[in-house]
Design a protein around this motif. Sequence first.
Motif, PDB file in Angstrom:
ATOM      1  N   ALA A   6       0.824  -1.209   0.000  1.00 34.80           N
ATOM      2  CA  ALA A   6       0.000   0.000   0.000  1.00 34.80           C
ATOM      3  C   ALA A   6       0.855   1.254   0.000  1.00 34.80           C
ATOM      4  N   ALA A   7       1.957   1.223   0.759  1.00 37.01           N
ATOM      5  CA  ALA A   7       2.852   2.383   0.820  1.00 37.01           C
ATOM      6  C   ALA A   7       3.462   2.674  -0.545  1.00 37.01           C
ATOM      7  N   TRP A   8       3.890   1.631  -1.236  1.00 37.99           N
ATOM      8  CA  TRP A   8       4.473   1.840  -2.556  1.00 37.99           C
ATOM      9  C   TRP A   8       3.412   2.196  -3.592  1.00 37.99           C
ATOM     10  N   SER A   9       2.222   1.643  -3.467  1.00 38.26           N
ATOM     11  CA  SER A   9       1.145   2.003  -4.388  1.00 38.26           C
ATOM     12  C   SER A   9       0.845   3.493  -4.287  1.00 38.26           C
ATOM     13  N   ASP A  10       0.831   4.006  -3.065  1.00 44.73           N
ATOM     14  CA  ASP A  10       0.611   5.431  -2.847  1.00 44.73           C
ATOM     15  C   ASP A  10       1.719   6.249  -3.507  1.00 44.73           C
ATOM     16  N   TYR A  11       2.949   5.776  -3.375  1.00 41.91           N
ATOM     17  CA  TYR A  11       4.096   6.496  -3.938  1.00 41.91           C
ATOM     18  C   TYR A  11       4.046   6.512  -5.464  1.00 41.91           C
ATOM     19  N   ALA A 156      13.868  10.094  12.464  1.00 39.49           N
ATOM     20  CA  ALA A 156      13.264  11.347  12.927  1.00 39.49           C
ATOM     21  C   ALA A 156      11.743  11.257  12.897  1.00 39.49           C
ATOM     22  N   MET A 157      11.207  10.684  11.838  1.00 36.41           N
ATOM     23  CA  MET A 157       9.761  10.560  11.725  1.00 36.41           C
ATOM     24  C   MET A 157       9.201   9.611  12.781  1.00 36.41           C
ATOM     25  N   VAL A 158       9.882   8.503  12.996  1.00 39.87           N
ATOM     26  CA  VAL A 158       9.450   7.549  14.017  1.00 39.87           C
ATOM     27  C   VAL A 158       9.464   8.210  15.397  1.00 39.87           C
ATOM     28  N   ALA A 159      10.506   8.987  15.671  1.00 40.50           N
ATOM     29  CA  ALA A 159      10.611   9.656  16.973  1.00 40.50           C
ATOM     30  C   ALA A 159       9.447  10.616  17.191  1.00 40.50           C
ATOM     31  N   MET A 160       9.062  11.361  16.155  1.00 46.96           N
ATOM     32  CA  MET A 160       7.940  12.286  16.290  1.00 46.96           C
ATOM     33  C   MET A 160       6.622  11.545  16.481  1.00 46.96           C
ATOM     34  N   VAL A 161       6.449  10.469  15.730  1.00 47.83           N
ATOM     35  CA  VAL A 161       5.213   9.677  15.866  1.00 47.83           C
ATOM     36  C   VAL A 161       5.125   9.063  17.261  1.00 47.83           C
ATOM     37  N   GLU A 162       6.226   8.487  17.725  1.00 46.99           N
ATOM     38  CA  GLU A 162       6.227   7.863  19.042  1.00 46.99           C
ATOM     39  C   GLU A 162       6.041   8.892  20.156  1.00 46.99           C
ATOM     40  N   ALA A 163       6.480  10.140  19.898  1.00 49.06           N
ATOM     41  CA  ALA A 163       6.278  11.205  20.881  1.00 49.06           C
ATOM     42  C   ALA A 163       4.826  11.660  20.940  1.00 49.06           C
ATOM     43  N   GLY A 164       4.051  11.298  19.915  1.00 50.56           N
ATOM     44  CA  GLY A 164       2.629  11.617  19.929  1.00 50.56           C
ATOM     45  C   GLY A 164       2.179  12.692  18.969  1.00 50.56           C
ATOM     46  N   LEU A 165       3.014  13.051  17.981  1.00 48.77           N
ATOM     47  CA  LEU A 165       2.665  14.139  17.073  1.00 48.77           C
ATOM     48  C   LEU A 165       1.370  13.877  16.313  1.00 48.77           C
ATOM     49  N   LEU A 166       1.252  12.715  15.698  1.00 50.75           N
ATOM     50  CA  LEU A 166       0.057  12.435  14.892  1.00 50.75           C
ATOM     51  C   LEU A 166      -1.179  12.260  15.758  1.00 50.75           C
ATOM     52  N   SER A 167      -1.027  11.559  16.869  1.00 49.00           N
ATOM     53  CA  SER A 167      -2.190  11.357  17.740  1.00 49.00           C
ATOM     54  C   SER A 167      -2.659  12.668  18.356  1.00 49.00           C
ATOM     55  N   LEU A 168      -1.737  13.564  18.675  1.00 50.26           N
ATOM     56  CA  LEU A 168      -2.116  14.873  19.211  1.00 50.26           C
ATOM     57  C   LEU A 168      -2.852  15.685  18.149  1.00 50.26           C
ATOM     58  N   ALA A 228       3.212   5.940   5.588  1.00 51.70           N
ATOM     59  CA  ALA A 228       3.635   5.246   4.364  1.00 51.70           C
ATOM     60  C   ALA A 228       5.086   5.573   4.036  1.00 51.70           C
ATOM     61  N   GLU A 229       5.472   6.831   4.252  1.00 56.61           N
ATOM     62  CA  GLU A 229       6.869   7.201   3.977  1.00 56.61           C
ATOM     63  C   GLU A 229       7.817   6.483   4.931  1.00 56.61           C
ATOM     64  N   ILE A 230       7.444   6.390   6.186  1.00 53.24           N
ATOM     65  CA  ILE A 230       8.268   5.645   7.145  1.00 53.24           C
ATOM     66  C   ILE A 230       8.446   4.205   6.665  1.00 53.24           C
ATOM     67  N   ASP A 231       7.369   3.605   6.231  1.00 55.53           N
ATOM     68  CA  ASP A 231       7.420   2.225   5.745  1.00 55.53           C
ATOM     69  C   ASP A 231       8.389   2.091   4.578  1.00 55.53           C
ATOM     70  N   ARG A 232       8.307   3.023   3.620  1.00 55.93           N
ATOM     71  CA  ARG A 232       9.196   2.955   2.449  1.00 55.93           C
ATOM     72  C   ARG A 232      10.656   3.170   2.834  1.00 55.93           C
ATOM     73  N   LEU A 233      10.907   4.136   3.708  1.00 57.16           N
ATOM     74  CA  LEU A 233      12.278   4.431   4.104  1.00 57.16           C
ATOM     75  C   LEU A 233      12.897   3.275   4.871  1.00 57.16           C
ATOM     76  N   GLN A 234      12.119   2.656   5.739  1.00 56.10           N
ATOM     77  CA  GLN A 234      12.624   1.506   6.481  1.00 56.10           C
ATOM     78  C   GLN A 234      12.837   0.307   5.558  1.00 56.10           C
ATOM     79  N   ALA A 235      11.979   0.175   4.555  1.00 59.73           N
ATOM     80  CA  ALA A 235      12.156  -0.906   3.574  1.00 59.73           C
ATOM     81  C   ALA A 235      13.445  -0.715   2.792  1.00 59.73           C
ATOM     82  N   MET A 236      13.757   0.525   2.449  1.00 58.08           N
ATOM     83  CA  MET A 236      15.003   0.814   1.734  1.00 58.08           C
ATOM     84  C   MET A 236      16.206   0.421   2.579  1.00 58.08           C
ATOM     85  N   GLN A 237      16.164   0.769   3.859  1.00 58.18           N
ATOM     86  CA  GLN A 237      17.252   0.428   4.765  1.00 58.18           C
ATOM     87  C   GLN A 237      17.444  -1.082   4.838  1.00 58.18           C
ATOM     88  N   ALA A 238      16.346  -1.814   4.935  1.00 53.41           N
ATOM     89  CA  ALA A 238      16.417  -3.269   5.050  1.00 53.41           C
ATOM     90  C   ALA A 238      16.879  -3.927   3.748  1.00 53.41           C
TER      91      ALA A 238
END
Length: 282
Positions: A6-11, A156-168, A228-238
């Motif tokens: 789904a992440a790549w389909s969006d991209y 950086a994106m994971v850190a912001m999400v885990e800190a609560g940016l999106l949920s806030l 979705a971007e986090i998913d793609r970036l982590q996939a690239m790393q892996a």
Amino acid sequence: MNHSIAAWSDYWSDSAGAGCLSGAPPALLAELASTWRSLALTLAPGSSVLDVAAGDGAVIRAMRAVRPDLKLMGIDSAVVGPAAAAIGVRGGVHADSLPFEDGRFDAVLSQFGIEYCPASAIAEAVRVAAPGATILLICHHADSVAVLHNARRAAAMVAMVEAGLLSLARRVALGGTDDAATTAKINRACQAYRDQSIVGELPLALGRALAGRQAVAMVQAISVRALAEIDRLQAMQAAALNETAAAAVVAEFGRLGVHCTARAVLIERGSPMAWEIKGQRC
């Protein structure tokens, strides 16, 4: 559809035709295109070519520009955009179960794609390659500037999400209130990754969404894109290959009867951007 697809389909739905290297230096994109044009010129008239994990069809476009006689086809597990479909890229096709008969293609290629696929995709690439067929893969290098930068961006994106940016943002969009503790966590996450532009871009985009008339829908859309971007970036790393992984790919091809070699290519800022894995089926 699983999360990665789904992440790549969006991209790919709104890709500008640069493959997965949107924003890459023009010289690098030109060098990649030159690689595929040079290969195209070596193929016999009317040769059949398969691009594995073709995305938006960047390889097909480069080859067709110099050899319109070639029978060029691409596949990708993601849903591809209409522009890619129009030039012969078929979405929803998995590299580890290709729907083609044995020996169908005179060349099997991939640009920053097959390394994301299951290991059995290598055997499938060999299976559909005709005797004497060229196999050429351009794969992410684990030490490349792009891989290292994107790993930091993902962190950086994971850190912001885990800190609560999106949920806030979602809570505020629904009429709730901000809270000092969550804001402090978000600020600490942003400070820890202040070298990354995303720590300014993502909060700014959410702030603008909250100020608009369709705050809930806009915050949701931004959240989906961010995850979705986090998913793609982590996939690239892996997926990126270090020297040991590249040697393992070469060994697997050898086991399947394809003599090939791997070399680091596309040098940017003193570091290799990719591995070129090239061989010929016996």
